[in-house]
Design a protein around this motif. Structure first.
Motif, mmCIF file in Angstrom:
data_model
loop_
_atom_site.group_PDB
_atom_site.id
_atom_site.type_symbol
_atom_site.label_atom_id
_atom_site.label_comp_id
_atom_site.label_asym_id
_atom_site.label_seq_id
_atom_site.Cartn_x
_atom_site.Cartn_y
_atom_site.Cartn_z
ATOM 1 N N TYR A 1 -6.309 1.918 5.092
ATOM 2 C CA TYR A 1 -7.027 1.412 6.271
ATOM 3 C C TYR A 1 -8.320 0.704 5.865
ATOM 4 O O TYR A 1 -8.636 -0.375 6.367
ATOM 5 C CB TYR A 1 -7.327 2.581 7.221
ATOM 6 C CG TYR A 1 -8.408 2.300 8.225
ATOM 7 C CD1 TYR A 1 -8.153 1.551 9.370
ATOM 8 C CD2 TYR A 1 -9.715 2.774 8.028
ATOM 9 C CE1 TYR A 1 -9.155 1.275 10.285
ATOM 10 C CE2 TYR A 1 -10.716 2.502 8.927
ATOM 11 C CZ TYR A 1 -10.438 1.751 10.060
ATOM 12 O OH TYR A 1 -11.440 1.481 10.953
ATOM 13 N N ARG A 2 -9.068 1.301 4.928
ATOM 14 C CA ARG A 2 -10.378 0.743 4.576
ATOM 15 C C ARG A 2 -10.233 -0.597 3.851
ATOM 16 O O ARG A 2 -10.993 -1.534 4.089
ATOM 17 C CB ARG A 2 -11.148 1.771 3.742
ATOM 18 C CG ARG A 2 -11.473 3.025 4.541
ATOM 19 C CD ARG A 2 -11.695 4.243 3.663
ATOM 20 N NE ARG A 2 -11.805 5.452 4.484
ATOM 21 C CZ ARG A 2 -10.766 6.153 4.926
ATOM 22 N NH1 ARG A 2 -9.524 5.751 4.632
ATOM 23 N NH2 ARG A 2 -10.944 7.229 5.670
ATOM 24 N N GLY A 3 -9.271 -0.663 2.928
ATOM 25 C CA GLY A 3 -9.050 -1.921 2.219
ATOM 26 C C GLY A 3 -8.579 -3.020 3.144
ATOM 27 O O GLY A 3 -9.063 -4.165 3.074
ATOM 28 N N PHE A 4 -7.637 -2.683 4.033
ATOM 29 C CA PHE A 4 -7.156 -3.673 4.995
ATOM 30 C C PHE A 4 -8.282 -4.115 5.934
ATOM 31 O O PHE A 4 -8.366 -5.291 6.314
ATOM 32 C CB PHE A 4 -5.995 -3.102 5.812
ATOM 33 C CG PHE A 4 -4.696 -3.024 5.061
ATOM 34 C CD1 PHE A 4 -4.235 -4.090 4.295
ATOM 35 C CD2 PHE A 4 -3.912 -1.876 5.114
ATOM 36 C CE1 PHE A 4 -3.037 -4.030 3.603
ATOM 37 C CE2 PHE A 4 -2.710 -1.798 4.416
ATOM 38 C CZ PHE A 4 -2.269 -2.877 3.663
ATOM 39 N N ALA A 5 -9.161 -3.162 6.310
ATOM 40 C CA ALA A 5 -10.270 -3.494 7.207
ATOM 41 C C ALA A 5 -11.194 -4.521 6.560
ATOM 42 O O ALA A 5 -11.661 -5.461 7.220
ATOM 43 C CB ALA A 5 -11.054 -2.230 7.569
ATOM 44 N N ARG B 1 -8.292 -13.463 -3.227
ATOM 45 C CA ARG B 1 -8.063 -12.498 -4.305
ATOM 46 C C ARG B 1 -9.292 -11.605 -4.509
ATOM 47 O O ARG B 1 -9.166 -10.387 -4.691
ATOM 48 C CB ARG B 1 -7.732 -13.234 -5.599
ATOM 49 C CG ARG B 1 -7.501 -12.310 -6.794
ATOM 50 C CD ARG B 1 -7.084 -13.114 -8.020
ATOM 51 N NE ARG B 1 -7.085 -12.278 -9.221
ATOM 52 C CZ ARG B 1 -6.121 -11.433 -9.548
ATOM 53 N NH1 ARG B 1 -5.063 -11.306 -8.774
ATOM 54 N NH2 ARG B 1 -6.204 -10.720 -10.657
ATOM 55 N N LEU B 2 -10.476 -12.197 -4.438
ATOM 56 C CA LEU B 2 -11.694 -11.400 -4.558
ATOM 57 C C LEU B 2 -11.811 -10.403 -3.408
ATOM 58 O O LEU B 2 -12.256 -9.261 -3.604
ATOM 59 C CB LEU B 2 -12.920 -12.313 -4.602
ATOM 60 C CG LEU B 2 -13.112 -13.135 -5.880
ATOM 61 C CD1 LEU B 2 -14.301 -14.074 -5.733
ATOM 62 C CD2 LEU B 2 -13.286 -12.238 -7.100
ATOM 63 N N ALA B 3 -11.422 -10.814 -2.203
ATOM 64 C CA ALA B 3 -11.452 -9.893 -1.060
ATOM 65 C C ALA B 3 -10.483 -8.733 -1.269
ATOM 66 O O ALA B 3 -10.796 -7.576 -0.964
ATOM 67 C CB ALA B 3 -11.120 -10.642 0.230
ATOM 68 N N TYR B 4 -9.299 -9.034 -1.800
ATOM 69 C CA TYR B 4 -8.329 -7.972 -2.084
ATOM 70 C C TYR B 4 -8.881 -7.001 -3.127
ATOM 71 O O TYR B 4 -8.733 -5.772 -2.990
ATOM 72 C CB TYR B 4 -7.015 -8.562 -2.604
ATOM 73 C CG TYR B 4 -6.283 -9.460 -1.634
ATOM 74 C CD1 TYR B 4 -6.326 -9.219 -0.260
ATOM 75 C CD2 TYR B 4 -5.571 -10.555 -2.080
ATOM 76 C CE1 TYR B 4 -5.665 -10.044 0.625
ATOM 77 C CE2 TYR B 4 -4.900 -11.396 -1.198
ATOM 78 C CZ TYR B 4 -4.952 -11.140 0.158
ATOM 79 O OH TYR B 4 -4.299 -11.963 1.035
ATOM 80 N N ILE B 5 -9.520 -7.527 -4.152
ATOM 81 C CA ILE B 5 -10.079 -6.668 -5.201
ATOM 82 C C ILE B 5 -11.194 -5.795 -4.628
ATOM 83 O O ILE B 5 -11.268 -4.589 -4.914
ATOM 84 C CB ILE B 5 -10.589 -7.519 -6.382
ATOM 85 C CG1 ILE B 5 -9.406 -8.169 -7.092
ATOM 86 C CG2 ILE B 5 -11.400 -6.668 -7.361
ATOM 87 C CD1 ILE B 5 -9.786 -9.247 -8.086
ATOM 88 N N MET B 6 -12.052 -6.385 -3.790
ATOM 89 C CA MET B 6 -13.118 -5.598 -3.162
ATOM 90 C C MET B 6 -12.517 -4.510 -2.271
ATOM 91 O O MET B 6 -13.025 -3.380 -2.213
ATOM 92 C CB MET B 6 -14.045 -6.501 -2.351
ATOM 93 C CG MET B 6 -15.300 -5.806 -1.841
ATOM 94 S SD MET B 6 -16.464 -5.368 -3.144
ATOM 95 C CE MET B 6 -17.307 -6.947 -3.373
ATOM 96 N N GLY B 7 -11.424 -4.841 -1.581
ATOM 97 C CA GLY B 7 -10.743 -3.833 -0.766
ATOM 98 C C GLY B 7 -10.241 -2.676 -1.606
ATOM 99 O O GLY B 7 -10.350 -1.502 -1.216
ATOM 100 N N TRP B 8 -9.698 -2.984 -2.797
ATOM 101 C CA TRP B 8 -9.240 -1.911 -3.691
ATOM 102 C C TRP B 8 -10.416 -1.098 -4.229
ATOM 103 O O TRP B 8 -10.266 0.109 -4.493
ATOM 104 C CB TRP B 8 -8.406 -2.491 -4.830
ATOM 105 C CG TRP B 8 -7.000 -2.797 -4.426
ATOM 106 C CD1 TRP B 8 -6.397 -4.016 -4.373
ATOM 107 C CD2 TRP B 8 -6.004 -1.849 -3.998
ATOM 108 N NE1 TRP B 8 -5.103 -3.901 -3.939
ATOM 109 C CE2 TRP B 8 -4.834 -2.581 -3.705
ATOM 110 C CE3 TRP B 8 -5.999 -0.467 -3.831
ATOM 111 C CZ2 TRP B 8 -3.667 -1.961 -3.254
ATOM 112 C CZ3 TRP B 8 -4.835 0.150 -3.376
ATOM 113 C CH2 TRP B 8 -3.686 -0.598 -3.090
ATOM 114 N N CYS B 9 -11.571 -1.719 -4.381
ATOM 115 C CA CYS B 9 -12.756 -0.953 -4.786
ATOM 116 C C CYS B 9 -13.085 0.126 -3.744
ATOM 117 O O CYS B 9 -13.407 1.268 -4.091
ATOM 118 C CB CYS B 9 -13.956 -1.884 -4.977
ATOM 119 S SG CYS B 9 -13.895 -2.889 -6.472
ATOM 120 N N VAL B 10 -12.990 -0.238 -2.469
ATOM 121 C CA VAL B 10 -13.237 0.738 -1.406
ATOM 122 C C VAL B 10 -12.166 1.827 -1.435
ATOM 123 O O VAL B 10 -12.470 3.021 -1.272
ATOM 124 C CB VAL B 10 -13.277 0.044 -0.029
ATOM 125 C CG1 VAL B 10 -13.468 1.076 1.086
ATOM 126 C CG2 VAL B 10 -14.391 -0.989 0.014
#
Length: 337
Positions: A41-45, A65-74
């Motif tokens: 949920y947090r990454g998708f948000a 791609r950077l947004a996806y990586i930041m989502g995985w960081c969360v």
């Protein structure tokens, strides 16, 4: 999910610590078991917010791609918190499978694996974002929110004594609200959107303040739902066996509201049964919740919270897209797991 294998490689076998392949292989296993298996949920948000906050011409493959990586960081930060939380609470299952510390009887050795997950967040931030204008702001957000979550965890832990028995005098709505705000709402709801705003170049402090007000309220709503589902949800959907909160003696919304309503006789029964793994005692607490009308109270709370948050969203005055907040609200409203 597409970039997750790349993240695992970046953190393990992409030329890092080549002299300790055993540790790299183990880190990969820790990542695979704990990070990608939840609802995300947090990454998708974060990704959804970013897509709504930037102009279409900025939605390049590189930026996405950077947004996806930041989502995985969360999501990795979330996995870190859950690994440690399950050890503290001595939980049995997480997301429909044994908690990580239960994996091959790892026990307290899993604490180090939780720290591995947290350290991986900051390696990814440095690897991918150190040349971005928002790098220091995102570092600051992660560090601040992590500290707030740990403070919330402190309040949660110290709602029981050293023997694990609930301190019922601390089961107040004020304390519960503080636990939820710090332990859950900041990292689950505010962090993903605030990171997306940073990536999109937003600098107006008032915009962050308005977003925080709504998202912390949403985080409270989310946690009350979680407390209710822990007791009355279907285990096949929630991925949890039994009622973790009752067994662990948690300062939950149900427990706090129950203690506001009980007669002296009912309170005595509650204190005799709450905080034990004995199925008979757990059933007695659930039955007491039913007698006190808590399912109906929860339904009323859910409707009132939905209406309150909807009104707050409509009052946003600084240009943040209302659609972001309504999307998240509709995602959690009347959820079953």
């Amino acid at each position: 999910m597409a970039v997750f294998p790349d993240i695992v490689r970046d953190l393990t076998d992409a030329g890092r610590h080549t002299d300790i392949p055993e540790a790299n292989k183990w880190f990969a296993k820790v990542l695979q078991y704990n990070v990608p298996t939840g609802k995300k949920y947090r990454g998708f948000a974060l990704v959804y917010s970013y897509k709504k906050l930037v102009p279409p011409e900025q939605l390049t493959p590189e930026n996405l791609r950077l947004a996806y990586i930041m989502g995985w960081c969360v999501e990795m930060l979330q996995a870190h918190f859950l690994v440690e939380d399950d050890i503290i609470d001595q939980s049995e299952t997480r997301r429909g499978k044994p908690c990580w510390y239960k994996y091959n009887s790892l026990g307290l050795a899993a604490i180090n694996d939780g720290l591995l997950l947290e350290s991986g967040v900051y390696h990814l931030l440095r690897l991918y974002f150190r040349n971005m204008p928002y790098y220091l702001h995102t570092l600051d957000l992660f560090l601040q929110v992590t500290q707030k979550t740990i403070l919330g965890q402190h309040l949660d832990i110290h709602s029981t004594d050293r023997n694990g028995r609930p301190k019922f005098d601390k089961f107040t709505m004020d304390r519960y609200n503080s636990i939820v705000k710090y332990k859950t709402a900041f990292y689950s709801c505010y962090l993903p959107v605030a990171l997306a705003m940073q990536m999109a170049g937003f600098k107006d402090d008032e915009m962050y303040r308005q977003a925080k007000t709504i998202l912390l309220e949403m985080g409270h709503f989310f946690q009350v739902q979680d407390d209710y589902l822990d007791c009355f949800g279907e285990s096949e959907i929630t991925g949890k066996l039994g009622s973790k909160d009752i067994e662990a003696g948690k300062c939950s919304w149900l427990a706090v509201v129950a203690l506001q309503r009980v007669t002296p006789k009912q309170r005595a029964l509650f204190e005799q049964c709450y905080g034990y793994k004995d199925p008979v005692k757990v059933a007695a607490v659930k039955d007491l919740y039913e007698q006190l009308g808590l399912p109906a109270t929860y339904t009323t709370y859910e409707e009132e919270s939905y209406n309150l948050i909807s009104t707050q969203i409509q009052q946003i005055s600084r240009g943040l897209p209302h659609q972001i907040f309504f999307k998240f609200l509709d995602t959690i409203y009347r959820r079953e797991g």
